[in-house]
Every structure is written in C-alpha cells, then in structure tokens.
Design an enzyme around this catalytic site. Structure first.
Site, PDB file in Angstrom:
ATOM      1  N   GLN A  21      11.216 -17.191 -27.751  1.00 34.88           N
ATOM      2  CA  GLN A  21      12.211 -17.577 -28.596  1.00 34.88           C
ATOM      3  C   GLN A  21      12.768 -16.574 -29.574  1.00 34.88           C
ATOM      4  O   GLN A  21      13.813 -16.574 -30.061  1.00 34.88           O
ATOM      5  CB  GLN A  21      11.819 -18.752 -29.615  1.00 34.88           C
ATOM      6  CG  GLN A  21      11.339 -19.887 -28.671  1.00 34.88           C
ATOM      7  CD  GLN A  21      10.507 -20.891 -29.604  1.00 34.88           C
ATOM      8  OE1 GLN A  21      10.928 -21.602 -30.585  1.00 34.88           O
ATOM      9  NE2 GLN A  21       9.090 -20.788 -29.887  1.00 34.88           N
ATOM     10  N   HIS A  50      16.706 -17.716 -26.590  1.00 29.55           N
ATOM     11  CA  HIS A  50      17.664 -17.589 -27.544  1.00 29.55           C
ATOM     12  C   HIS A  50      18.232 -16.354 -27.648  1.00 29.55           C
ATOM     13  O   HIS A  50      19.143 -16.019 -28.664  1.00 29.55           O
ATOM     14  CB  HIS A  50      16.982 -17.758 -29.115  1.00 29.55           C
ATOM     15  CG  HIS A  50      16.193 -19.242 -29.252  1.00 29.55           C
ATOM     16  ND1 HIS A  50      15.210 -19.322 -29.924  1.00 29.55           N
ATOM     17  CD2 HIS A  50      16.374 -20.148 -28.524  1.00 29.55           C
ATOM     18  CE1 HIS A  50      14.857 -20.558 -29.847  1.00 29.55           C
ATOM     19  NE2 HIS A  50      15.525 -21.087 -28.876  1.00 29.55           N
ATOM     20  N   GLU A  86      -1.263 -21.339 -38.188  1.00 32.58           N
ATOM     21  CA  GLU A  86      -1.567 -22.843 -38.936  1.00 32.58           C
ATOM     22  C   GLU A  86      -1.121 -23.822 -38.082  1.00 32.58           C
ATOM     23  O   GLU A  86      -0.801 -23.562 -36.692  1.00 32.58           O
ATOM     24  CB  GLU A  86      -0.552 -22.809 -40.293  1.00 32.58           C
ATOM     25  CG  GLU A  86       0.925 -22.550 -39.755  1.00 32.58           C
ATOM     26  CD  GLU A  86       1.638 -22.467 -40.904  1.00 32.58           C
ATOM     27  OE1 GLU A  86       1.492 -22.856 -41.990  1.00 32.58           O
ATOM     28  OE2 GLU A  86       2.797 -22.009 -40.929  1.00 32.58           O
ATOM     29  N   CYS A 113      35.375  -6.977 -29.746  1.00 27.67           N
ATOM     30  CA  CYS A 113      35.184  -6.983 -28.338  1.00 27.67           C
ATOM     31  C   CYS A 113      35.726  -5.786 -27.551  1.00 27.67           C
ATOM     32  O   CYS A 113      37.022  -5.700 -27.658  1.00 27.67           O
ATOM     33  CB  CYS A 113      35.607  -8.465 -27.734  1.00 27.67           C
ATOM     34  SG  CYS A 113      35.637  -8.379 -26.082  1.00 27.67           S
ATOM     35  N   ASN A 141      -2.090 -20.023 -33.236  1.00 27.41           N
ATOM     36  CA  ASN A 141      -1.093 -19.997 -34.235  1.00 27.41           C
ATOM     37  C   ASN A 141      -1.745 -19.877 -35.572  1.00 27.41           C
ATOM     38  O   ASN A 141      -2.962 -20.274 -35.636  1.00 27.41           O
ATOM     39  CB  ASN A 141      -0.066 -21.172 -34.161  1.00 27.41           C
ATOM     40  CG  ASN A 141       1.310 -21.153 -34.932  1.00 27.41           C
ATOM     41  OD1 ASN A 141       1.884 -20.177 -34.475  1.00 27.41           O
ATOM     42  ND2 ASN A 141       1.197 -21.841 -35.824  1.00 27.41           N
ATOM     43  N   TYR A 187      23.341 -10.262 -39.573  1.00 19.78           N
ATOM     44  CA  TYR A 187      22.964  -9.934 -38.380  1.00 19.78           C
ATOM     45  C   TYR A 187      22.498  -8.358 -38.541  1.00 19.78           C
ATOM     46  O   TYR A 187      21.587  -7.919 -37.836  1.00 19.78           O
ATOM     47  CB  TYR A 187      23.574 -10.331 -37.419  1.00 19.78           C
ATOM     48  CG  TYR A 187      23.156 -11.783 -36.769  1.00 19.78           C
ATOM     49  CD1 TYR A 187      23.968 -12.705 -37.589  1.00 19.78           C
ATOM     50  CD2 TYR A 187      21.981 -12.062 -36.343  1.00 19.78           C
ATOM     51  CE1 TYR A 187      23.536 -14.151 -37.229  1.00 19.78           C
ATOM     52  CE2 TYR A 187      21.633 -13.256 -35.731  1.00 19.78           C
ATOM     53  CZ  TYR A 187      22.356 -14.527 -36.421  1.00 19.78           C
ATOM     54  OH  TYR A 187      21.895 -15.537 -36.012  1.00 19.78           O
ATOM     55  N   CYS A 192      38.686  -7.121 -25.187  1.00 22.77           N
ATOM     56  CA  CYS A 192      40.077  -7.777 -25.402  1.00 22.77           C
ATOM     57  C   CYS A 192      40.278  -7.437 -26.873  1.00 22.77           C
ATOM     58  O   CYS A 192      41.410  -7.770 -27.349  1.00 22.77           O
ATOM     59  CB  CYS A 192      39.935  -9.132 -25.513  1.00 22.77           C
ATOM     60  SG  CYS A 192      39.074 -10.046 -26.678  1.00 22.77           S
ATOM     61  N   VAL A 210      14.404 -13.036 -30.706  1.00 20.44           N
ATOM     62  CA  VAL A 210      15.863 -12.110 -30.413  1.00 20.44           C
ATOM     63  C   VAL A 210      15.381 -10.818 -30.638  1.00 20.44           C
ATOM     64  O   VAL A 210      16.433  -9.919 -30.369  1.00 20.44           O
ATOM     65  CB  VAL A 210      16.842 -12.776 -31.105  1.00 20.44           C
ATOM     66  CG1 VAL A 210      17.093 -14.144 -30.810  1.00 20.44           C
ATOM     67  CG2 VAL A 210      16.595 -12.419 -32.464  1.00 20.44           C
ATOM     68  N   ASP A 211      14.490 -10.378 -30.896  1.00 20.08           N
ATOM     69  CA  ASP A 211      14.051  -8.942 -31.502  1.00 20.08           C
ATOM     70  C   ASP A 211      13.930  -7.941 -30.289  1.00 20.08           C
ATOM     71  O   ASP A 211      13.774  -6.916 -30.334  1.00 20.08           O
ATOM     72  CB  ASP A 211      12.734  -8.842 -32.511  1.00 20.08           C
ATOM     73  CG  ASP A 211      11.495  -9.337 -31.718  1.00 20.08           C
ATOM     74  OD1 ASP A 211      10.847 -10.188 -32.645  1.00 20.08           O
ATOM     75  OD2 ASP A 211      11.266  -9.406 -30.615  1.00 20.08           O
TER      76      ASP A 211
HETATM   77  N1  APR Z   1       0.040 -14.863 -35.610  1.00 24.54           N
HETATM   78  C1  APR Z   1      -0.004 -16.272 -35.075  1.00 24.54           C
HETATM   79  N2  APR Z   1       1.077 -17.082 -35.819  1.00 24.54           N
HETATM   80  C2  APR Z   1       1.694 -16.778 -36.805  1.00 24.54           C
HETATM   81  C3  APR Z   1       1.475 -15.113 -37.401  1.00 24.54           C
HETATM   82  C4  APR Z   1       0.570 -14.353 -36.895  1.00 24.54           C
HETATM   83  N3  APR Z   1       0.528 -13.001 -37.089  1.00 24.54           N
HETATM   84  N4  APR Z   1       2.381 -15.404 -38.419  1.00 24.54           N
HETATM   85  C5  APR Z   1       2.988 -16.470 -38.605  1.00 24.54           C
HETATM   86  N5  APR Z   1       2.590 -17.284 -37.437  1.00 24.54           N
HETATM   87  C6  APR Z   1       2.835 -18.625 -37.154  1.00 24.54           C
HETATM   88  C7  APR Z   1       3.411 -19.414 -38.492  1.00 24.54           C
HETATM   89  O1  APR Z   1       2.235 -20.077 -38.977  1.00 24.54           O
HETATM   90  C8  APR Z   1       4.531 -20.280 -37.961  1.00 24.54           C
HETATM   91  O2  APR Z   1       3.679 -21.668 -37.499  1.00 24.54           O
HETATM   92  O3  APR Z   1       3.830 -18.650 -36.570  1.00 24.54           O
HETATM   93  C9  APR Z   1       4.982 -19.701 -36.591  1.00 24.54           C
HETATM   94  C10 APR Z   1       6.519 -19.000 -36.605  1.00 24.54           C
HETATM   95  O4  APR Z   1       7.264 -20.325 -37.101  1.00 24.54           O
HETATM   96  P1  APR Z   1       8.781 -20.112 -37.331  1.00 24.54           P
HETATM   97  O5  APR Z   1       8.966 -19.122 -38.343  1.00 24.54           O
HETATM   98  O6  APR Z   1       9.356 -21.337 -37.444  1.00 24.54           O
HETATM   99  O7  APR Z   1       9.174 -19.440 -35.948  1.00 24.54           O
HETATM  100  P2  APR Z   1       9.701 -19.885 -34.450  1.00 24.54           P
HETATM  101  O8  APR Z   1       8.700 -21.218 -34.316  1.00 24.54           O
HETATM  102  O9  APR Z   1       9.927 -19.018 -33.450  1.00 24.54           O
HETATM  103  O10 APR Z   1      11.306 -20.354 -34.533  1.00 24.54           O
HETATM  104  C11 APR Z   1      11.673 -20.967 -33.577  1.00 24.54           C
HETATM  105  O11 APR Z   1      13.944 -21.387 -34.826  1.00 24.54           O
HETATM  106  O12 APR Z   1      14.980 -20.466 -36.476  1.00 24.54           O
HETATM  107  C12 APR Z   1      15.061 -20.583 -35.319  1.00 24.54           C
HETATM  108  O13 APR Z   1      15.927 -19.746 -33.472  1.00 24.54           O
HETATM  109  C13 APR Z   1      15.239 -19.468 -34.448  1.00 24.54           C
HETATM  110  O14 APR Z   1      13.711 -18.760 -32.455  1.00 24.54           O
HETATM  111  C14 APR Z   1      13.645 -19.492 -33.826  1.00 24.54           C
HETATM  112  C15 APR Z   1      13.288 -20.726 -33.690  1.00 24.54           C
END
Ligand code: APR
Length: 245
Positions: A100, A118, A218, A151, A216, A67, A154, A102-103
């Site tokens: 989702q 998250h 893909e 922490c 998205n 982390y 504590c 955390v950044d």
């Molecule tokens: N624009 C749009 N989509 C994009 C881009 C972009 N520039 N770059 C990547 N992607 C798509 C990828 O094709 C993928 O389908 O974003 C998606 C990211 O998917 P993940 O990596 O699975 O991330 P996420 O869906 O946020 O994961 C959900 O899983 O690991 C846990 O807690 C973690 O919050 C996270 C959760």
C-alpha cells in the site's frame, strides 16, 4: 514470541505460494511517517483536505506543497531490515509482494514483481487526463521547483500518481493483488488493516485456504481473523524469522 516465530518460519519454508502485504509500518523504521500511528499524518492533517481529487480540484497548489514536502522527507530515507528481508524473499518462485506504500522503498531494496496498490509518490500523471499523460511517468526531482508541475504532454497541471480516497485502484494493480491472495501463506506486515480493498485481501486468502499471519506493532481488525498474530516491530521480527529459515 520465539515459538510463534518458529511456527511462522516453518510455514514460510514450506509455502510454495507466499504472498506478503505491507503497509506504512514497514517503512516506519526508515523514518517515513505512518498515517494512523501516534505521530501519523492523519493525526496532523485532514485527509479530505489533501488526499482526495476534490481537494486537488479545489487547491492543487496546497496539495502539491504537501506531496512535495513528503517527497523531500522520503528522499532522505533508505530501506530498513524489513524491506531487505522482503526483497530477499521476493526472489523465491511463487512469492508475491503487494504494498500500500507509495514511497518505493521496496523497489529500492530490490523487491521483485512488486504490486503497488496505491501508486507511487515518485510518479505523476496528467490531471486533465490527456491521452499521453494518463500513463504515469517517473519524476523524482527533489525539491520540485514548479508547483503544480506541468504535464509534459499537454502543458496542463500534473497530479501525484497515487490513489486518493474515493478513487478506484488501477485495474491491473487490483487484479494482481486479488490474484496474489490465492496463495498458501498470506503474511500481512505493518498495516492497520482499515483501508479497503487492501484490508480485504487477508480474508480472500483465508477463503482460498491459505494460512494467514500478521506482524504488526499493535492489534488490528485482522488480528482476530489470522492464524497467527505477532505484535512487534517488522524490522526486528522479519530478520529474526529469516534467521530461522
Ligand atoms: N513494525 C510493524 N508495524 C508497525 C511499525 C513497525 N516498526 N510501526 C508502526 N506499525 C503499525 C502501526 O501500529 C499501524 O497499525 O503499522 C500500522 C500502520 O497503519 P497506517 O498508518 O494506518 O498505515 P496503512 O495501514 O499502510 O494505511 C493504509 O491508508 O492513508 C491511507 O493510502 C494510505 O496506504 C495508506 C492506507
């Protein structure tokens, strides 16, 4: 593509209640690794070794090293065009943004009323769950000099205040996300739609009668369920839609 953008722009313009769900794909153009993309974190690391409470119990130092490494990478990242468009739309009445991620790049971009499902990589809580340490506190020191960090309440060790696999979401975040699914237009951006409960929100929105859309890079399991699926990069498509509003 252009026709789809116009259709979606018209829907966004007419929506009294707009909900946007985001995932790691929105931060990809800022340089933050996704989880399941070609160079995703889960292709290089085993989530069960780094993102579960069992893993932390076994080896808190290892988990904190990971982390701390991610915090250093994210600290150098800035919001991209996708974050800025979403932040602008979040100023509208009736707009909810649920992430989702955390950044906290959405926060940096000025997003209003953000629901962080998250948690945040910039917040810590007490692993021992002491009374004061249950409520996460902000700590954005980079680099972290002491691992695991203590922490402050504590003295026992602290953990990242993120939701790990197998853990429940904080009830207030889950409630807010579920409420946000009651909308006119549900837009999901940059998520693989594989992780629940976030991946269930688009289906809940459909049951509320919302028009649903996906942006998205893909195809995902949600692509066949939404009214319109636009495949491409969020940092290009969102500004293009914003120009049509
Ligand atoms: N624009 C749009 N989509 C994009 C881009 C972009 N520039 N770059 C990547 N992607 C798509 C990828 O094709 C993928 O389908 O974003 C998606 C990211 O998917 P993940 O990596 O699975 O991330 P996420 O869906 O946020 O994961 C959900 O899983 O690991 C846990 O807690 C973690 O919050 C996270 C959760």
């Amino acid at each position: 593509m252009h026709e789809d953008l116009s259709v979606l722009a018209a829907r966004i313009k007419g929506a009294a209640r707009l909900t946007i769900l985001t995932g790691a794909g929105v931060s990809a153009a800022s340089g933050v690794s996704t989880f399941r993309g070609p160079d995703g974190l889960w292709r290089r690391h085993r989530p069960e070794d780094l993102a579960t409470s069992d893993a932390f119990g076994r080896d808190p130092h290892l988990v904190w090293e990971w982390y701390a490494w991610r915090r250093e990478l994210i600290a150098a990242c800035r919001p991209n065009a996708a974050h800025h468009v979403i932040a602008a739309w979040s100023q509208r009445d009736g707009c909810r943004v649920v992430t989702q991620n955390v950044d906290d790049l959405h926060l940096q971009a000025g997003t209003r009323g953000l629901v962080r499902m998250h948690g945040s990589i910039w917040e810590l809580s007490c692993w021992g769950r002491c009374r004061a340490g249950v409520t996460p506190w902000r700590d954005d020191r980079v680099p972290m000099t002491v691992l695991p960090p203590p922490c402050p309440h504590c003295g026992r060790i602290a953990r990242p205040a993120v939701v790990w696999f197998g853990e429940s979401l904080r009830s207030e975040d889950l409630d807010a996300a579920v409420q946000a699914a009651a909308c006119d237009l549900f837009l999901t951006v940059g998520t693989s739609a594989l992780v629940y409960p976030a991946a269930g929100l688009v289906h809940a929105a459909r049951q509320h009668g919302a028009y649903t859309a996906e942006i998205n890079l893909e195809e995902t399991p949600a692509s066949a369920a939404v009214d319109i699926a636009i495949h491409g990069s969020a940092e290009q498509i969102l500004p293009a839609i914003a120009q049509l509003l």
